[in-house]
Enzyme design. Structure first.
Site, PDB file in Angstrom:
ATOM      1  N   LYS A 175       6.160   3.938  15.008  1.00  0.00           N
ATOM      2  CA  LYS A 175       7.442   4.542  14.603  1.00  0.00           C
ATOM      3  C   LYS A 175       8.411   4.388  15.776  1.00  0.00           C
ATOM      4  O   LYS A 175       8.342   5.116  16.761  1.00  0.00           O
ATOM      5  CB  LYS A 175       7.307   6.023  14.250  1.00  0.00           C
ATOM      6  CG  LYS A 175       8.574   6.494  13.532  1.00  0.00           C
ATOM      7  CD  LYS A 175       9.010   7.902  13.832  1.00  0.00           C
ATOM      8  CE  LYS A 175       9.688   8.151  15.118  1.00  0.00           C
ATOM      9  NZ  LYS A 175      11.052   7.560  15.272  1.00  0.00           N
ATOM     10  N   GLY A 228       8.926   9.285  25.605  1.00  0.00           N
ATOM     11  CA  GLY A 228      10.186   9.907  25.212  1.00  0.00           C
ATOM     12  C   GLY A 228      10.504  11.075  26.115  1.00  0.00           C
ATOM     13  O   GLY A 228      10.065  11.122  27.270  1.00  0.00           O
ATOM     14  N   SER A 229      11.254  12.020  25.578  1.00  0.00           N
ATOM     15  CA  SER A 229      11.717  13.136  26.395  1.00  0.00           C
ATOM     16  C   SER A 229      10.590  14.130  26.656  1.00  0.00           C
ATOM     17  O   SER A 229       9.616  14.215  25.898  1.00  0.00           O
ATOM     18  CB  SER A 229      12.857  13.847  25.668  1.00  0.00           C
ATOM     19  OG  SER A 229      12.373  14.402  24.463  1.00  0.00           O
ATOM     20  N   GLY A 233       7.759  15.447  24.132  1.00  0.00           N
ATOM     21  CA  GLY A 233       6.394  15.168  24.606  1.00  0.00           C
ATOM     22  C   GLY A 233       5.532  16.415  24.618  1.00  0.00           C
ATOM     23  O   GLY A 233       4.352  16.379  24.240  1.00  0.00           O
ATOM     24  N   GLU A 250       4.177   9.436  28.162  1.00  0.00           N
ATOM     25  CA  GLU A 250       5.037   8.938  29.242  1.00  0.00           C
ATOM     26  C   GLU A 250       6.368   9.640  29.079  1.00  0.00           C
ATOM     27  O   GLU A 250       7.095   9.359  28.122  1.00  0.00           O
ATOM     28  CB  GLU A 250       5.231   7.421  29.122  1.00  0.00           C
ATOM     29  CG  GLU A 250       4.083   6.589  29.605  1.00  0.00           C
ATOM     30  CD  GLU A 250       3.752   6.808  31.069  1.00  0.00           C
ATOM     31  OE1 GLU A 250       4.656   7.181  31.842  1.00  0.00           O
ATOM     32  OE2 GLU A 250       2.577   6.636  31.420  1.00  0.00           O
ATOM     33  N   CYS A 284      13.318   5.088  32.519  1.00  0.00           N
ATOM     34  CA  CYS A 284      12.455   6.195  32.999  1.00  0.00           C
ATOM     35  C   CYS A 284      12.389   6.141  34.518  1.00  0.00           C
ATOM     36  O   CYS A 284      12.240   7.165  35.177  1.00  0.00           O
ATOM     37  CB  CYS A 284      11.044   6.082  32.464  1.00  0.00           C
ATOM     38  SG  CYS A 284      10.931   5.547  30.784  1.00  0.00           S
ATOM     39  N   GLU A 386      16.441  15.644  34.400  1.00  0.00           N
ATOM     40  CA  GLU A 386      16.672  14.239  34.058  1.00  0.00           C
ATOM     41  C   GLU A 386      17.969  14.132  33.250  1.00  0.00           C
ATOM     42  O   GLU A 386      18.115  14.759  32.207  1.00  0.00           O
ATOM     43  CB  GLU A 386      15.510  13.692  33.238  1.00  0.00           C
ATOM     44  CG  GLU A 386      15.627  12.203  33.014  1.00  0.00           C
ATOM     45  CD  GLU A 386      14.449  11.608  32.258  1.00  0.00           C
ATOM     46  OE1 GLU A 386      14.075  12.180  31.220  1.00  0.00           O
ATOM     47  OE2 GLU A 386      13.931  10.575  32.700  1.00  0.00           O
TER      48      GLU A 386
HETATM   49  P1  ADP Z   1      15.233  10.754  23.302  1.00  0.00           P
HETATM   50  O1  ADP Z   1      15.900  11.848  24.053  1.00  0.00           O
HETATM   51  O2  ADP Z   1      14.955   9.533  24.075  1.00  0.00           O
HETATM   52  O3  ADP Z   1      15.793  10.479  21.946  1.00  0.00           O
HETATM   53  P2  ADP Z   1      12.907  11.822  22.036  1.00  0.00           P
HETATM   54  O4  ADP Z   1      11.717  12.355  22.739  1.00  0.00           O
HETATM   55  O5  ADP Z   1      13.640  12.734  21.129  1.00  0.00           O
HETATM   56  O6  ADP Z   1      13.785  11.255  23.178  1.00  0.00           O
HETATM   57  O7  ADP Z   1      12.537  10.528  21.201  1.00  0.00           O
HETATM   58  C1  ADP Z   1      11.486   9.643  21.509  1.00  0.00           C
HETATM   59  C2  ADP Z   1      10.769   9.279  20.234  1.00  0.00           C
HETATM   60  O8  ADP Z   1      10.179  10.462  19.706  1.00  0.00           O
HETATM   61  C3  ADP Z   1      11.660   8.740  19.122  1.00  0.00           C
HETATM   62  O9  ADP Z   1      10.961   7.746  18.402  1.00  0.00           O
HETATM   63  C4  ADP Z   1      11.904   9.956  18.266  1.00  0.00           C
HETATM   64  O10 ADP Z   1      12.225   9.658  16.924  1.00  0.00           O
HETATM   65  C5  ADP Z   1      10.556  10.634  18.356  1.00  0.00           C
HETATM   66  N1  ADP Z   1      10.577  12.066  18.038  1.00  0.00           N
HETATM   67  C6  ADP Z   1      11.580  12.961  18.242  1.00  0.00           C
HETATM   68  N2  ADP Z   1      11.221  14.179  17.803  1.00  0.00           N
HETATM   69  C7  ADP Z   1       9.948  14.071  17.323  1.00  0.00           C
HETATM   70  C8  ADP Z   1       9.015  14.983  16.731  1.00  0.00           C
HETATM   71  N3  ADP Z   1       9.310  16.271  16.534  1.00  0.00           N
HETATM   72  N4  ADP Z   1       7.817  14.512  16.380  1.00  0.00           N
HETATM   73  C9  ADP Z   1       7.485  13.226  16.572  1.00  0.00           C
HETATM   74  N5  ADP Z   1       8.320  12.314  17.095  1.00  0.00           N
HETATM   75  C10 ADP Z   1       9.538  12.722  17.473  1.00  0.00           C
END
Ligand code: ADP
Length: 495
Positions: A175, A228-229, A233, A250, A284, A386
């Site tokens: 995804k 991701g964030s 995470g 990560e 990152c 960050e």
């Molecule tokens: P960013 O601030 O880089 O958008 P996110 O952590 O929100 O960071 O996004 C990183 C990935 O995690 C993306 O693919 C996003 O769609 C997915 N994501 C965001 N929220 C969720 C969630 N609740 N469960 C699973 N995946 C998520």
């Protein structure tokens, strides 16, 4: 021209979301609408996981060298299509073309590296304590891997997760981030062109909620690999823990370049510019703190600030542009809020600090001026959190010990750099800096895929991607003992 409508790829077929919903994909430099992608719900995700589960039973039996050969062909196809992949990445993500090519190249390198692992995938054997007996440790695949990826490395990060997973015999549901779906789609097309059997990689598009969330809730997913964030995470880790799933994270960074009083300042300026403002600070490993010795701070800034001010903002497809846009309006607002916060905290805004309004087709773009604060104290939020944008905080120090202490004093621990000509200082930094990556006399960015990538503290949960360490995430150790003594021998029992 009509806007293209793209589909999920599940069990070898392209298909829309079951409910027919879509979301738009925009160019962050121009606002141009690039396409519509399926807004997948739980039923789409379940179909993708079921396909991956079914394909696992045959893919795990394909000999690893053959799995590796497919990855090798993927590397060849990516090389052939490198320019198209880079251009479509720049259009949806904004990074300058040269960096987009680098992103694709990381994927190519990973394809060849993990292709080679098909003929290694090394376990090990060591002596056993009883006569007429052997022991070997093998790597088994874990099962179905859910890869949830961010937008800042739209090709490299999916390859860093999928290629080690695939060579080890796992199957995948990917995804990708909702801001960069097209790059993931192009990559998956090449995987199948290279001969990947259907169902081995499944692609579902959609935002964190509902799509990512639905992937976290699947009982047939065995590992979640997430980049991701920190906030998301943490949520992923909690959900994985509830279901006792393996999880590799990560997350963020608050990376620093240290410049000591004996540093080559011209060299340091190049590294700082590249690490802080390359990819518009959206890596990152981007440098967002400059820890500089008081004795050279004025001289260093006198060289750095004019160079920052001459960086050209614009469309990443234009080869003369140095800094592209920020990914979306929400992130632009976040970066700008940190400027206000830095000023409120008492730091001095030296340059930048404003949304950049460009003309013509870029009028709708998300541009931000390269920004620099001095007088930043280690405990300020702009020195701790960050920002993920082109904002650099200068912290002044008087000794190496203080530099190391300031460097280590954040909740993150991804990458650090030190500029010094003193071998003793470099060795002390090597011993005492507590990040997963340390550069000596170069900036904080630029990982090579044959080494472990990841960080300490809140940057992750102890796993590493890439290198051999990356395989550890996607394999289970299985130990096989063979006793050919013809009698019952009891290990570790005294008779
Ligand atoms: P960013 O601030 O880089 O958008 P996110 O952590 O929100 O960071 O996004 C990183 C990935 O995690 C993306 O693919 C996003 O769609 C997915 N994501 C965001 N929220 C969720 C969630 N609740 N469960 C699973 N995946 C998520």
């Amino acid at each position: 021209m009509t806007t293209p409508v793209f589909q999920n790829y599940i069990d070898g077929t392209w298909q829309p979301a079951h409910n027919g919903q879509t979301f738009p994909n925009h160019n962050p430099a121009t606002g141009e609408l690039l396409g519509h992608f399926p807004l997948s719900a739980a039923s789409d995700v379940t179909a993708a996981v079921s396909a991956a589960r079914a394909a696992f039973e045959t893919w795990r039996l394909v000999p690893a060298p053959k799995r590796g050969e497919i990855l090798y062909r993927v590397g060849e196809l990516m090389t052939r299509h490198k320019e198209e992949l880079a251009r479509s990445m720049t259009r949806e993500m904004g990074k300058v073309l040269q960096e987009a090519r680098g992103d694709v190249q990381e994927g190519i390198d990973m394809a060849y590296y993990m292709g080679g692992e098909g003929r290694r995938l090394a376990g090990y054997t060591v002596p056993v304590e009883l006569p007429n007996k052997t022991g070997i440790a093998l790597r088994d695949p874990v099962g179905v891997v859910a890869c949830i990826t961010p937008w800042n490395f739209p090709i490299a990060i999916p390859t860093w997760k999928m290629f080690p997973a695939l060579v080890a015999g796992n199957t995948v549901v990917l995804k990708p981030a909702e801001d960069t779906p097209l790059s993931a789609l192009c990559l998956v097309e090449l995987l199948y062109e290279a001969g990947l059997p259907r169902g081995v990689v499944n692609l579902v598009f959609g935002p964190g909620k509902p799509t990512g969330e639905a992937l976290l809730q699947q009982s047939h997913v065995d590992i979640i690999s997430f980049t991701g964030s920190t906030e998301t995470g943490r949520h992923v880790a909690v959900e994985a823990a509830r279901m006792l799933k393996r999880v590799s994270l990560e997350l963020g960074g608050k990376n620093a370049v240290i410049v000591m009083d004996d540093a080559d300042l011209d060299l340091a300026v190049e590294g700082i510019l590249w690490s802080a403002y390359g990819t518009t600070g959206q890596r990152c490993t981007a440098c967002s703190r400059l820890i500089v010795h008081r004795a050279v701070q004025e001289k260093l800034l006198a060289k750095l600030v004019p160079r920052m001010q001459s960086l050209r903002l614009g469309n990443g497809l234009d080869e003369d542009v140095d800094v592209g846009p920020i990914i979306n309006a929400k992130q632009l607002a976040k970066v700008h809020n940190y400027t206000a916060l830095g000023q409120a905290e008492g730091a001095t805004l030296v340059t930048g600090g404003a949304v950049a309004h460009l003309a013509g087709e870029l009028a709708g773009g998300n541009f931000y001026e390269p920004t620099l604060f001095t007088g930043v104290q280690p405990e300020m939020r702009i020195a701790q959190e960050e920002i993920f944008g082109p904002t650099l905080s200068v912290l002044t120090i008087d000794s190496l010990a203080e530099a190391i202490q300031v460097n280590n004093n954040t909740k993150y621990g991804l990458s650090s750099a030190i500029y010094t000509q003193n071998i003793n200082a470099a060795q002390r930094a090597t011993r005492d800096i507590t990040t997963g990556i340390l550069y000596i006399n170069a900036g904080t960015t630029g990982a090579e895929i044959q080494f472990p990538f990841g960080g300490t503290r809140g940057t992750g949960n102890g796993h590493r991607e890439a290198g051999i360490a990356g395989l550890d995430v996607f394999t289970e150790w299985k130990v096989v003992y063979t006793d050919y003594s013809g009698k019952l021998q009891k290990a570790q029992i005294e008779e």
